[in-house]
Enzyme design. Structure first.
Site, PDB file in Angstrom:
ATOM      1  N   ASP A  55      60.297 -92.780 -12.409  1.00 38.20           N
ATOM      2  CA  ASP A  55      59.285 -91.507 -13.537  1.00 38.20           C
ATOM      3  C   ASP A  55      61.057 -90.720 -13.906  1.00 38.20           C
ATOM      4  O   ASP A  55      61.609 -91.164 -13.555  1.00 38.20           O
ATOM      5  CB  ASP A  55      58.363 -91.177 -12.725  1.00 38.20           C
ATOM      6  N   HIS A  95      53.972 -85.790 -18.064  1.00 33.95           N
ATOM      7  CA  HIS A  95      52.907 -85.268 -17.518  1.00 33.95           C
ATOM      8  C   HIS A  95      53.559 -84.424 -16.166  1.00 33.95           C
ATOM      9  O   HIS A  95      54.839 -84.440 -15.184  1.00 33.95           O
ATOM     10  CB  HIS A  95      51.596 -86.282 -16.928  1.00 33.95           C
ATOM     11  N   ASP A 103      50.237 -88.803  -4.661  1.00 39.38           N
ATOM     12  CA  ASP A 103      50.726 -86.739  -5.181  1.00 39.38           C
ATOM     13  C   ASP A 103      51.625 -86.644  -3.944  1.00 39.38           C
ATOM     14  O   ASP A 103      50.689 -85.585  -3.655  1.00 39.38           O
ATOM     15  CB  ASP A 103      51.032 -86.482  -6.274  1.00 39.38           C
ATOM     16  N   GLU A 188      49.354 -92.170 -17.690  1.00 42.68           N
ATOM     17  CA  GLU A 188      47.666 -92.520 -17.747  1.00 42.68           C
ATOM     18  C   GLU A 188      47.309 -92.158 -19.511  1.00 42.68           C
ATOM     19  O   GLU A 188      46.563 -91.123 -20.083  1.00 42.68           O
ATOM     20  CB  GLU A 188      47.060 -92.863 -17.656  1.00 42.68           C
ATOM     21  N   LYS A 298      50.425 -96.874 -20.392  1.00 38.38           N
ATOM     22  CA  LYS A 298      49.590 -97.282 -19.418  1.00 38.38           C
ATOM     23  C   LYS A 298      47.881 -97.046 -19.559  1.00 38.38           C
ATOM     24  O   LYS A 298      47.654 -95.666 -20.250  1.00 38.38           O
ATOM     25  CB  LYS A 298      49.950 -96.517 -17.928  1.00 38.38           C
ATOM     26  N   THR A 345      46.185-100.962 -14.111  1.00 37.02           N
ATOM     27  CA  THR A 345      46.034-101.143 -13.106  1.00 37.02           C
ATOM     28  C   THR A 345      44.872-101.238 -12.331  1.00 37.02           C
ATOM     29  O   THR A 345      44.582-101.690 -12.611  1.00 37.02           O
ATOM     30  CB  THR A 345      46.367 -99.206 -12.729  1.00 37.02           C
ATOM     31  N   GLU A 383      49.806-103.111 -11.949  1.00 35.90           N
ATOM     32  CA  GLU A 383      50.364-102.379 -11.163  1.00 35.90           C
ATOM     33  C   GLU A 383      48.906-102.277 -10.855  1.00 35.90           C
ATOM     34  O   GLU A 383      47.862-101.746 -10.463  1.00 35.90           O
ATOM     35  CB  GLU A 383      51.250-101.088 -11.675  1.00 35.90           C
ATOM     36  N   ASN A 384      49.263-102.565  -8.882  1.00 34.14           N
ATOM     37  CA  ASN A 384      48.277-101.919  -8.222  1.00 34.14           C
ATOM     38  C   ASN A 384      48.055-100.416  -7.662  1.00 34.14           C
ATOM     39  O   ASN A 384      49.054 -99.790  -8.507  1.00 34.14           O
ATOM     40  CB  ASN A 384      48.642-102.214  -6.024  1.00 34.14           C
ATOM     41  N   ALA A 385      47.305 -99.639  -7.530  1.00 36.64           N
ATOM     42  CA  ALA A 385      46.666 -98.437  -7.878  1.00 36.64           C
ATOM     43  C   ALA A 385      46.710 -97.607  -6.471  1.00 36.64           C
ATOM     44  O   ALA A 385      47.265 -96.341  -6.789  1.00 36.64           O
ATOM     45  CB  ALA A 385      44.945 -98.060  -8.000  1.00 36.64           C
ATOM     46  N   ARG A 423      54.431 -98.973  -3.536  1.00 44.43           N
ATOM     47  CA  ARG A 423      55.751 -98.393  -4.035  1.00 44.43           C
ATOM     48  C   ARG A 423      57.180 -98.222  -2.972  1.00 44.43           C
ATOM     49  O   ARG A 423      56.260 -98.961  -1.807  1.00 44.43           O
ATOM     50  CB  ARG A 423      55.279 -96.897  -4.682  1.00 44.43           C
TER      51      ARG A 423
END
Length: 499
Positions: A55, A95, A103, A188, A298, A345, A383-385, A423
């Site tokens: 990011d 964002h 997060d 997103e 995304k 995702t 990607e995976n969520a 991640r």
């Protein structure tokens, strides 16, 4: 070139990236843990991965004031990634970090923007009760000159231009291969319809986020032009964040969403989101055109209530996806105009893992969205969520990247262009977890050795001509998704088709 018997064609290779921690460059614009990150990057490289995703936070880079950009910490990070022999996927993160699932870091959008919002809170997405969401600017201000002489779109453009100019050496050398352009909360293309900061919990249906004065004015003009000036946005009948569809007048079977007024609202609401994405990607394309880099957006995986007739959670997020109406193919068509990749995702999720009361169907959702992208002839990545370290999740991702398996004669007809694993963490690098992850990487590569030649973006061409609403509407016509195998032909604990 004819296939070589007994040799897996390189066309089956799917690139594998790993997301870096959210705060790898911290909120003070410092890259603090260089030695630790270097050690981790070396492990990622040794594990066979092709690159990393990071990011690039607006709230860090332009923190000190309008057009006062500071890229020094990110240049340090990128130099380290390059030194370790890894490619870079850079997210233009317009964002806030913080307030969404997973997060653990808080990075707001630039403080001077928030100060403008103190005086004019309508720059933020707003629900029916008047609650403001400071994660991302409302699409209603995309073209409003409210930010010390600039519109929101101009701020996004200027940020991307500064990134391009300050990272020109990495772009020219092919170190940066993907630019994912943030278009909403969590990066997103969606409305922030399910904010945990306002009390939402899974599997609540969420709320519409179109009650700032700019979107309200747009709505009033839209209904006036349509000859229905008395039509109103959904009221309390649309429920609140944690309602179920059947408890609301709007989303219950044969509810308001099926009336002429409901259909008009949902069309307007979803089209505004697509037009927002179109305008942001138009700016991104103009900035990066002529460079060997992919641009991407995304799309959020709203899998809960997918098996309810109203698809309520998708509707509040801006995806008008119901029986007979494809809510995702118009997005794919918009992305095709800009030669952009659709990044999706929840690739790791299986229906059987979800609570029955949520009427969740991640497998069918993934199948629909990926098919929509492929039908519009664009690259699809994903990607995976949620973090997963088990063979079941890895095998589900392997199925989705090649839904009809490998092709021993060349590239498969259906193949994702890349997958980014969420991640990098101490848990991932724990010995047993990382050993299985390395097997996953090998199967993503179709048992081939890591290949830099598999990652060679074409020169980005200029966007095609503007897309009309009629063209978008034509893309909503429902069609069956491509068929999927039940299981992957290259599981992490299995052999390859040549064995």
């Amino acid at each position: 070139m004819a296939p070589i018997p007994g040799v897996m064609p390189i066309g089956n290779y799917v690139s594998l990236y790993v997301m870096l921690p959210l705060g790898v460059v911290n909120a003070d614009n410092v890259f603090p843990d260089k030695e630790k990150v270097e050690d981790e990057l070396k492990q990622v490289k040794a594990g066979g991965c092709d690159g990393v995703m990071v990011d690039v936070w607006w709230g860090i880079i332009e923190a000190k004031g309008p057009k006062q950009y500071d890229w020094s910490a990110y240049r340090e990070l990128f130099q380290l990634v390059k030194k370790c022999g890894l490619k870079i996927q850079a997210i233009m993160s317009f964002h806030q970090c913080g307030g969404n699932v997973g997060d653990a870091v808080f990075i707001p959008i630039p403080q001077w923007i928030l100060q403008i919002g103190d005086k004019n809170p309508d720059i933020f997405y707003t629900n029916r009760a008047g609650n403001r969401n400071q994660e991302y600017l409302s699409l209603g201000v995309d073209n409003q000159r409210l930010f010390q002489g600039r519109t929101a779109l101009e701020m996004y453009r200027d940020f991307m231009e500064s990134f391009r100019d300050n990272m020109a050496d990495f772009l020219k050398a092919g170190d940066i291969v993907d630019i994912e352009v943030g278009c909403g909360a969590a990066g997103e293309l969606r409305y922030p319809s399910y904010p945990e900061t306002q009390g939402w919990v899974f599997p609540g249906i969420g709320e519409f986020q179109c009650y700032d004065k700019y979107m309200v004015a747009d709505w009033k003009e839209a209904v006036k032009q349509a000859g229905n000036a008395d039509w109103e946005m959904p009221g309390k009948g649309a429920g609140t964040y944690n309602d179920t569809p059947d408890k609301t007048e709007f989303f219950r079977p044969n509810g308001t969403y099926k009336t002429d007024m409901g259909k008009f609202f949902l069309t307007w609401y979803s089209n505004k989101l697509i037009i927002h994405g179109d305008q942001v990607l138009e700016e991104a394309n103009k900035v990066f055109v002529g460079l060997r880099v992919n641009i991407a957006a995304k799309v959020s995986g709203i899998h809960w209530w997918y098996n309810h007739v109203s698809h309520a959670a998708e509707l509040t997020a801006g995806f008008y996806n119901v029986a007979g109406r494809d809510g995702y193919r118009p997005i794919a068509r918009m992305l095709a105009r800009h030669h952009a990749t659709l990044n999706f995702t929840c690739l790791e999720m299986r229906d059987s893992e979800q609570p029955a009361e949520a009427k969740s169907a991640p497998q069918e959702l993934v199948q629909q969205v990926l098919s929509s992208g492929w039908k519009e002839y664009i690259d699809v990545a994903g990607e995976n969520a949620l973090p997963r370290y088990d063979a079941t999740a890895y095998n589900q991702m392997l199925l989705n990247v090649r839904p009809n398996g490998v092709n021993l004669n060349g590239p498969p007809k259906l193949k994702m262009s890349g997958l980014t694993y969420l991640r990098l963490s101490d848990d991932l690098l724990q010995t047993d977890n990382f050993e299985l992850f390395k097997k996953f990487v090998k199967k993503m590569h179709a048992d081939l050795d890591p290949s830099p030649n598999a990652i060679s973006p074409a020169v980005l061409e200029r966007s095609n001509s503007a897309i009309t609403i009629d063209e978008l509407m034509e893309a909503t016509k429902g069609s069956r998704p491509f068929p999927w195998y039940d299981v992957t032909d290259m599981p992490v604990d299995g052999s390859n088709p040549f064995d």
